[in-house]
Scaffold this active site. Structure first.
Site, PDB file in Angstrom:
ATOM      1  N   TYR A 102       0.822  -1.218   0.000  1.00  0.00           N
ATOM      2  CA  TYR A 102       0.000   0.000   0.000  1.00  0.00           C
ATOM      3  C   TYR A 102       0.853   1.265   0.000  1.00  0.00           C
ATOM      4  O   TYR A 102       0.364   2.346  -0.314  1.00  0.00           O
ATOM      5  CB  TYR A 102      -0.927   0.039   1.209  1.00  0.00           C
ATOM      6  CG  TYR A 102      -1.950  -1.053   1.290  1.00  0.00           C
ATOM      7  CD1 TYR A 102      -2.147  -1.970   0.247  1.00  0.00           C
ATOM      8  CD2 TYR A 102      -2.744  -1.204   2.426  1.00  0.00           C
ATOM      9  CE1 TYR A 102      -3.076  -2.979   0.350  1.00  0.00           C
ATOM     10  CE2 TYR A 102      -3.684  -2.213   2.524  1.00  0.00           C
ATOM     11  CZ  TYR A 102      -3.845  -3.097   1.494  1.00  0.00           C
ATOM     12  OH  TYR A 102      -4.769  -4.109   1.604  1.00  0.00           O
ATOM     13  N   HIS A 109       0.125 -11.776   1.491  1.00  0.00           N
ATOM     14  CA  HIS A 109      -0.833 -10.951   0.762  1.00  0.00           C
ATOM     15  C   HIS A 109      -1.500 -11.677  -0.401  1.00  0.00           C
ATOM     16  O   HIS A 109      -2.655 -11.401  -0.736  1.00  0.00           O
ATOM     17  CB  HIS A 109      -0.143  -9.678   0.254  1.00  0.00           C
ATOM     18  CG  HIS A 109      -1.074  -8.538   0.050  1.00  0.00           C
ATOM     19  ND1 HIS A 109      -0.680  -7.220   0.102  1.00  0.00           N
ATOM     20  CD2 HIS A 109      -2.395  -8.492  -0.215  1.00  0.00           C
ATOM     21  CE1 HIS A 109      -1.715  -6.434  -0.113  1.00  0.00           C
ATOM     22  NE2 HIS A 109      -2.765  -7.183  -0.324  1.00  0.00           N
TER      23      HIS A 109
END
Length: 283
Positions: A49, A107
């Site tokens: 992110y 992830h």
């Protein structure tokens, strides 16, 4: 706030705050400060992110004791191996300015995630992280992982919203004691979710919005939700879902909205896997 007890005894909030796509550092820091001030205690970020430092800055300034917060971040594909996972974990820890994490997730089910998992098991046993888990591990991959590893995942963060309900995946997670957490609980705004007639009509009975109904529906299924917003008023609305309960009839009406597939991502598409492998994160 309601909590769930994970398979290792750690308590995790059933409602958290996500920071996906909040790129601007100042905006991200303020959003996390506002979320914590509103009452959120679970903050979800990721190495990919690009905002772990902004989250860390907010955590330093928020005034809430560390032990009251539940901080999650995620290991990106390029670091998904035994050696790289340990270095990436420490890098995330340093950016967040923390001495330990509450939850560390793989992830994506790509690259050497079995090697990465062994490293995460060691970090868990060393007390560097209170719980470890995965993201977007669909039933076949989750079953194989759970049958292979020593420490079963505490959490599987997957796409869960009224238009992609994944009841079979939830049943498998329950079988293995893996807690479901929803990314994209608002379907990333698709299908007119914020004004959807079915959700809106149900909400009118309780003086709640369609968004609040969508969140409450997931939490009643035993799912933790991590909605994102940069507007404090909406943060407050998203938090305000504990004073009503959907009936069986409400839940049945929402069940009819399930499309049975995602219209956001397709993890079965080789092109999607190739694209993810080419996503680079900044150190």
């Amino acid at each position: 706030m309601e909590y769930v007890t994970l398979n290792n005894g750690v308590k995790m909030p059933k409602l958290g705050f996500g920071v996906y796509q909040i790129k601007d550092p100042a905006e991200c820091e303020q959003a996390v400060l506002d979320a914590i001030a509103t009452g959120y205690r679970l903050i979800d970020t990721a190495a990919s992110y690009g905002n772990e430092e902004a989250v860390g800055s907010a955590l330093k300034k928020c005034g809430v004791p560390r032990e009251e917060l539940f901080i999650t971040t995620k290991l990106w594909i390029s670091d998904t191996s035994y050696e790289k996972a340990k270095a990436a974990f420490q890098k995330s820890l340093d950016k967040l300015g923390l001495e330990y994490l509450d939850l560390y997730l793989i992830h994506q089910p790509l690259n050497d995630y079995y090697g990465a998992w062994r490293a995460m098991e060691e970090l868990y046993r060393d007390g560097k992280v209170r719980a470890i888990g995965v993201c977007s591990f669909y039933p076949d991959r989750l079953a194989d992982l759970c049958e292979t590893v020593e420490v079963k995942p505490a959490v599987n963060q997957v796409e869960l919203h009224p238009f992609f309900q994944q009841e079979d995946a939830l049943a498998l997670m329950k079988e293995y004691g893996v807690h479901p957490e929803a990314w994209g609980p608002f379907a990333e705004g698709n299908h007119g979710i914020f004004t959807h007639p079915v959700l809106t009509k149900i909400g009118e009975k309780y003086k709640k919005s369609a968004a609040q109904v969508a969140l409450r529906w997931n939490t009643q299924r035993g799912v933790t939700v991590i909605p994102k917003s940069v507007h404090k008023e909406r943060m407050e609305q998203n938090m305000n879902i504990w004073d009503f309960k959907l009936t069986d009839e409400d839940m049945a009406e929402i069940a009819k909205l399930d499309l049975g597939h995602s219209e956001i991502v397709n993890h079965d598409d080789p092109g999607f896997a190739k694209m993810l492998h080419n996503v680079k994160i900044h150190s």
